[in-house]
Each structure stands twice: as structure tokens, then as C-alpha cells.
Enzyme design. Sequence first.
Site: not given
Ligand code: DX5
Ligand code: ZN
Length: 217
Positions: A138, A69, A36, A9, A34
Site C-alpha cells: 500500500m 481491507m 476494494d 480499481s 481490482h
Molecule cells: C485504497 C485502495 C486503492 C485505491 C487506489 O484504499 O486500496 O485500490 O482505490 O486508488 P488511487 O489510484 O486513486 O490511489
Molecule cells: Zn486496493
Amino acid sequence: MSQVLIAPSILSADFARLGEEVRAIDKAGADWIHVDVMDGHFVPNITIGAGVVNALRPHTDKVMDVHLMIAPCDAYLKDFADAGADIITVHAEAGPHLDRSLQAIRQLGVKAGVSLNPSTPETVLEYVMDRVDLILVMSVNPGFGGQSFISSQLKKIERIRSMIGDRDIHLEVDGGVNADNAAQVIAAGADVLVSGSGVFADGNPDHYQKNIQALRG
Ligand code: DX5
Ligand code: ZN
């Protein structure tokens, strides 16, 4: 099951050098990128939009896995498809018309994903199983990187894996996934792992390959 895919991500990347960061994780062996997207409304944080996806597209040929999101989402789907997203994932909780959103994504020629917050039961998937290419569980409450994995989600991952059966649907897990719990997440049925803080840990691109490898177990 096919080999597990790693989707770093870029939420945890250096936003001032995003193009370089994407090239670095591509070279380090990331399977997907990925992205976000947060709106400060569906989740309590604001990140980036379709313009950034468009700007990053020339930096990699890998699958651009866009996690929306945002609520509402329908008005923005075309922008992300035009920007070069390969997969667009919307949240089941983002609005009353999940089925419509998923159809709209596929009509744009993009793979359609649905994501569930930790408190959302897998039963919401029952009537959309034939409309999705990806299910994103999630394992933290969305909004921020670097949170701890919520272990109750392992049961949900197992249940969704059995709902998928022999369908061609990816089961992706996002939030708090690290080298210590990756094996458990894979054993529960995940075939795509997202990791932000785990991959970008110290911001040193020389370590990205090692960090990605550690997740494969
Ligand atoms: C959270 C995001 C994730 C996040 C994951 O809302 O959707 O993709 O960046 O990050 P880590 O691996 O640090 O939990
Ligand atoms: Zn994510």
C-alpha cells in the site's frame, strides 16, 4: 521480469453502473479487475461485499483481484471465493493469524495475497513467503482513492522484490500510482500496478484505454 500488469480499481468507477464499468475497463485493456472491500472498521470507509463480486463475475473473464481491507477477515474468505474471486488479499495488520488466513485462502482454491500498510515493515513477510502468490504494497493509507503516493514505499518495494527472489509471486503496488510515478514503481520492482482515480479520471469510458496505456509507460 514479465510485462507489467495493470489492475484498475473499481473504487473510482460509477457504482451505479458497475457492470458496464467493468466491461469498459476489460475492453480498454485492463489485465486484472481490482476490487476494494472496506468495512468501516479496519479502514475508515465502507464499500462493497461478496455479493457485488458475485454480480460482477459474469461481466468479465479477467482476474478478479479482491483486496480485503476488513478485520477480522477469516469468516468472509469463503464468500469471496464462492463469488468468483481469483485472488484474495488480506492485510497483515488485520489480525494475529496471518499464516492461518493465507492457508485458508489457498484451501479455497484461490490465490493468496498479503497486503502491508505504509507503516508496516516488510519483515512481517519473512515466514509467509511460501504461502503467498501476491504481495500488495500500500503506497497510501488504505481507505480512499485519490490520495498521494507515499514515496518511502519505493524502498520497501525494492526490498520485497529481493526477498521474492525467483519465487513465483506478484508484487503489486496500490495507491497514488499514476503516469508520472509508474516508471519509478516498476523500476523498484513492482509487476502489477493498481490505479483507481488515474484510470477512471473523468468517468469517460472512451479515455480508459489511454489512461491504462499511460501507466504502462
Ligand atoms: C485504497 C485502495 C486503492 C485505491 C487506489 O484504499 O486500496 O485500490 O482505490 O486508488 P488511487 O489510484 O486513486 O490511489
Ligand atoms: Zn486496493
